[in-house]
Design an enzyme around this catalytic site. Sequence first.
Site, PDB file in Angstrom:
ATOM      1  CG  ASP A 200     -55.876 -27.781  86.115  1.00  0.00           C
ATOM      2  OD1 ASP A 200     -56.029 -27.303  84.990  1.00  0.00           O
ATOM      3  OD2 ASP A 200     -54.765 -27.833  86.692  1.00  0.00           O
TER       4      ASP A 200
ATOM      5  CE  LYS B 175     -52.591 -28.382  84.444  1.00  0.00           C
ATOM      6  NZ  LYS B 175     -52.467 -27.387  85.518  1.00  0.00           N
TER       7      LYS B 175
ATOM      8  N   GLY C  81     -47.278 -26.059  82.774  1.00  0.00           N
ATOM      9  CA  GLY C  81     -46.963 -24.714  82.255  1.00  0.00           C
ATOM     10  C   GLY C  81     -45.597 -24.665  81.588  1.00  0.00           C
TER      11      GLY C  81
HETATM   12  N1  HSE Z   1     -55.501 -23.388  86.921  1.00  0.00           N
HETATM   13  C1  HSE Z   1     -54.248 -23.984  86.583  1.00  0.00           C
HETATM   14  C2  HSE Z   1     -53.364 -24.030  87.841  1.00  0.00           C
HETATM   15  C3  HSE Z   1     -53.594 -23.187  85.490  1.00  0.00           C
HETATM   16  O1  HSE Z   1     -53.740 -23.432  88.865  1.00  0.00           O
HETATM   17  O2  HSE Z   1     -52.325 -24.678  87.839  1.00  0.00           O
HETATM   18  C4  HSE Z   1     -52.518 -23.907  84.738  1.00  0.00           C
HETATM   19  O3  HSE Z   1     -52.971 -25.050  84.081  1.00  0.00           O
END
Ligand code: HSE
Length: 402
Positions: free
Chosen positions: A196, A200, A129
Site C-alpha cells: 500500500d 502511494k 487520506g
Molecule cells: N490501509 C490503508 C492504511 C488505508 O492503513 O493506511 C488508507 O489508504
Amino acid sequence: MVNIAILGFGTVGSGVYEVLDVNRESITKKTGDEINVKYVLDLREFPGQPVEKVLVHDYDTIVNDSEVDIVVEAMGGTDPAYTYAKKALESGKNYCTSNKELVAKYGPELLELAKKNNKNFLFEASVGGGIPIIRPLNHSLTSDEILEITGILNGTTNFILTKMDREGLDFDTVLKEAQDLGYAERNPEADVEGYDACRKIAILSSLAFGENVNYEDIYTEGITKITDTDFKYAAAMNRSVKLLARCKREDDKFFAMVAPFMVGSEFPLYSVAGVLNGVLVKGNTVGDVMFYGSGAGKLPTASAVVSDVVEAAKHLNTNIMTIWSSKKLELGDKSEAVNSFFVRVGKASEATAKELFGDVEVCSAEGVEGEFAFITAAMKEKDFADKISKIADVKQVIRVQK
Ligand code: HSE
C-alpha cells in the site's frame, strides 16, 4: 447546480455523501454553486435511508446522463474502476477518486484522457487520506525542485509499530489487536508487506519528478520481521522503528524504497504515531515542509475527495494542468543506494562483524544477551550485502535514518 454521482456507498462513498450534507452551506459558498448528489451507484439496496432515492445499480444510467458533471469513485481496485474512469472522461465528465491502485497503475493515461477531453482526473485522497499532499505538490511547491519525499503513508503499519514500541508487544499480538479494532484487514498483506505504501510513494514520486514511477520497480520491504527485541535496542538509543516510503533525487539519479527504518527522536516523522500519517517534502529552495494528519478513515478521506469535487466544480470545462507524463522514470539500482544499517548477529560473530564493518557504533539493550548489535557507517547497499553475506548468524538488519 453541479450534479455528481458517487460510485460505491461503502466507507468512503457514504463519507462523501455525509461531508457534502454536513458542510453543504460552506461548500456551496466555496464552490460558488450547489453540489447535488444525483446518483449513488451500489450493488446493495439501502431501504429507508435517504440515499435510497438516488440509488442506481447500472453505471450506464450515470455515463449516459448529460446532466452529471462529476463522477466520484470510492470503490477501490482497478476493475471496473479503470473502465468506469475511461467512460466518464470520454463522456465529458470530471472524475475524482480515492483509489490508489487505479492512480498508481493508470494515472498518466487517465490524466492524458482528461486533458484530451478538457476535463479533470483528480485524486487527492489516494495518498495520505485527509492530508492535502497531491494539490500542494501540483500547485504550491511549483517553485521548487523536489529533492526528496519521505512519508509514513500507511496507518495500519504505523499503528502496529507504535504499539510495539510503547507497549513492548510482539508483531503477531499487535496485528491481532489491530484486526480486532478494525484498523487492519483480515488479510493484512497489502499493509504489512508495504504494498500500500509502495503505491502511494509511486504516485508522489511521479508527481514530484513529472515522469511515471512504476510501483513494481520500487524495492519494498514490510514490517513482519520487526521484533520486540529490535524495539528494546531502539529505545536504548532514543529511536523508534517506522515504515518509511521514500523517493529521492541524487544528482541525476532517482531512488525509491519502502522499508522499516530506525529513526531518531530528532527526525520530524518520529512523532507521527498510531494510525496517523506524515509526509516530509524537501525542496531545493523551500527546505523541509511537513504534512501531518489522518491518512485513512471515513470522514478524513471523504474530506479530501470532496475537496476534489469542489476543485472539479470550479473547473468543469478546464483541464487543471498536472505534470505526470507516461514516460517511465528510470530508478537508480537499489544496490547503488547509500544507507547505514542496524545489525544484530550472534555473539560468536562479533569479531567477524568488527573485521568486516570496521569502526561501528556498538548497541546494547536491557535484558538482551548472547548477541552483538551495531550500526554501520553509511555505505552502498551492494557493499553491505556483500559483507553481511559473510556472517552466518544474522538475526536482524534494519536501515537507519540518518
Ligand atoms: N490501509 C490503508 C492504511 C488505508 O492503513 O493506511 C488508507 O489508504
